[in-house]
Scaffold this active site. Structure first.
Site, short mmCIF file in Angstrom:
data_model
loop_
_atom_site.label_atom_id
_atom_site.label_comp_id
_atom_site.label_asym_id
_atom_site.label_seq_id
_atom_site.Cartn_x
_atom_site.Cartn_y
_atom_site.Cartn_z
N ASN A 7 -11.07 7.73 -2.11
CA ASN A 7 -9.93 7.57 -2.87
C ASN A 7 -10.26 6.73 -4.12
OD1 ASN A 7 -7.51 6.15 -3.55
ND2 ASN A 7 -6.63 6.49 -1.52
N ASP A 9 -7.85 5.78 -6.63
CA ASP A 9 -6.52 5.64 -7.13
C ASP A 9 -6.68 4.39 -8.17
OD1 ASP A 9 -5.17 7.34 -5.54
OD2 ASP A 9 -4.40 5.97 -4.05
N HIS A 10 -7.61 3.60 -7.60
CA HIS A 10 -7.93 2.21 -8.41
C HIS A 10 -8.59 2.39 -9.58
CE1 HIS A 10 -5.19 0.41 -5.76
NE2 HIS A 10 -5.95 0.36 -4.68
N ARG A 18 -3.65 -0.60 -19.14
CA ARG A 18 -3.57 -0.55 -20.53
C ARG A 18 -2.82 0.67 -21.09
NH1 ARG A 18 -7.29 -3.16 -23.98
NH2 ARG A 18 -7.26 -5.42 -23.37
N HIS A 43 -3.29 9.35 -4.08
CA HIS A 43 -1.92 8.99 -3.93
C HIS A 43 -1.22 9.12 -4.83
CE1 HIS A 43 1.06 6.09 -1.49
NE2 HIS A 43 1.43 7.14 -1.86
N ARG A 45 2.26 8.31 -6.08
CA ARG A 45 3.18 7.46 -5.75
C ARG A 45 4.54 7.95 -6.53
NH1 ARG A 45 1.41 2.66 -2.38
NH2 ARG A 45 3.54 2.27 -2.56
N ARG A 49 2.80 4.46 -10.15
CA ARG A 49 1.94 3.10 -10.84
C ARG A 49 0.50 3.29 -10.85
NH1 ARG A 49 1.89 -0.42 -5.29
NH2 ARG A 49 4.07 0.01 -5.26
N HIS A 50 -0.41 4.34 -10.31
CA HIS A 50 -1.86 4.52 -10.71
C HIS A 50 -1.78 6.13 -11.04
CE1 HIS A 50 -1.85 4.95 -6.41
NE2 HIS A 50 -2.08 3.96 -6.10
N GLU A 70 -2.35 12.35 -0.95
CA GLU A 70 -1.44 11.35 -0.14
C GLU A 70 -0.01 11.52 -0.81
OE1 GLU A 70 -2.94 7.36 0.10
OE2 GLU A 70 -4.71 8.19 1.04
N THR A 100 0.16 -2.00 -1.35
CA THR A 100 -0.55 -0.80 -0.77
C THR A 100 0.04 -0.35 0.49
OG1 THR A 100 -2.86 0.25 -0.06
CG2 THR A 100 -2.33 -2.17 0.65
N THR A 101 -0.30 0.92 0.85
CA THR A 101 0.39 1.32 2.25
C THR A 101 0.29 0.69 3.36
OG1 THR A 101 -0.42 3.41 1.19
CG2 THR A 101 0.74 3.58 3.31
N GLU A 151 -4.21 10.45 10.53
CA GLU A 151 -5.13 9.65 9.87
C GLU A 151 -4.80 8.24 10.44
OE1 GLU A 151 -5.81 9.60 5.66
OE2 GLU A 151 -6.37 7.43 5.79
N HIS A 191 -8.30 2.91 5.69
CA HIS A 191 -7.40 1.85 5.15
C HIS A 191 -8.36 0.73 5.42
CE1 HIS A 191 -4.27 -0.47 3.14
NE2 HIS A 191 -3.81 0.55 3.06
N GLY A 192 -8.64 -0.15 4.52
CA GLY A 192 -9.40 -1.32 4.59
C GLY A 192 -11.02 -1.39 4.82
N GLY A 213 -11.04 3.80 -0.40
CA GLY A 213 -11.11 3.40 -1.84
C GLY A 213 -11.29 2.21 -2.32
N HIS A 214 -10.72 1.02 -1.85
CA HIS A 214 -10.70 -0.24 -2.62
C HIS A 214 -12.18 -0.66 -2.69
CE1 HIS A 214 -10.07 -4.37 -3.49
NE2 HIS A 214 -9.34 -3.94 -4.31
#
Ligand code: PXP
Length: 238
Positions: A7, A9-10, A18, A43, A45, A49-50, A70, A100-101, A151, A191-192, A213-214
């Site tokens: 993922n 996204d970040h 920026r 994702h 959204r 936002r990203h 997503e 986050t979700t 999932e 997730h996580g 992802g993160h």
């Protein structure tokens, strides 16, 4: 061995800080693919936002591995999915105020609305995965909708305050996973998940795909920073 969906996204979160054009998540996706990612997950959204619409469209053209989009059960995003045609759409709950979700979709309470979106996607041969909490009743409700995959949300396991809590959450994931496999569903999880906790989840029987992802993006910042500074220092020195 489970597939790894990365993922990104970040990467887009840093760019949007920026509102500029770097780092580009499409570039990151290509690098993730070179690193062995079996799929790229983003994702889109509703608040953008990203990830932006342009990212999803370019990813569709650039990557060779599976694209997993997503998305909320929202017609505006469903229309984009039907146009972009990812191999998989993962339906997630979305609240504007969340970081986050934060939880899984409640398939039991929102069955009819979710069903409409599932049908729209499946009519175009997009495989549908539902992001749900590790709860056997939610697995059964998902299977009744006729989706291809679920999932399981591993966040409560990942964030458990004690080892005993983690064990209890792990048992819920295993039970929900077994129920999913018995109902013929493809079993994804995410997730996580981190470099510390992934082995336990990856070891569960029947897991098809992990979406992470993160932790990967965080690690990438750290393992790439020294080289990035060295290269800038060299330019400054010259
Ligand atoms: N799976 C789903 C459905 C998600 O919403 C997310 C977060 O966007 C992930 C997996 C990845 O979670 P993390 O960034 O904590 O690895």
């Amino acid at each position: 061995m489970p597939f790894l969906g990365v993922n990104i996204d970040h990467v887009a979160t840093v760019r949007q800080a920026r509102i500029t054009n770097e780092p580009d998540p499409v570039h990151a996706a290509v690098l993730a693919e070179l690193g062995g990612a079996d799929g790229i997950t983003v994702h889109l959204r509703e608040d953008r936002r990203h990830i932006q619409d342009r990212d999803v469209r370019l990813l569709r053209q650039m990557i060779r591995v599976k694209l997993n989009l997503e998305m909320a059960v929202a017609q505006e995003i469903v229309d984009i999915a039907l146009d972009v045609m990812p191999e998989q759409a993962t339906l997630v709950p979305e609240k504007r105020e969340e970081v986050t979700t934060e939880g899984g979709l409640d398939i039991i309470s929102h069955r009819d609305r979710i069903m409409q979106t599932v049908v729209q996607l499946q009519e175009r041969d997009i495989s549908v995965s539902l992001f749900i909490d590790p709860d056997v009743a939610q697995v059964d409700a998902s299977a009744d909708l006729g989706v291809e995959a679920i999932e399981l949300h591993t966040g409560a396991f990942a964030d458990a305050p004690t080892a005993a809590h983690a064990d209890a959450e792990f048992d819920r994931i295993v039970a929900a996973g077994q129920a999913a496999v018995q109902r013929g569903l493809i079993l994804n999880m995410g997730h996580g998940l981190t470099y510390r906790n992934v082995h336990r989840i990856a070891d569960i029987d029947g897991v098809h795909e992990l979406n992470i992802g993160h932790s990967i993006i965080s690690h990438a910042v750290m393992v790439g920073l020294e080289r990035a500074v060295r290269e800038m220092k060299e330019l400054v020195r010259r």
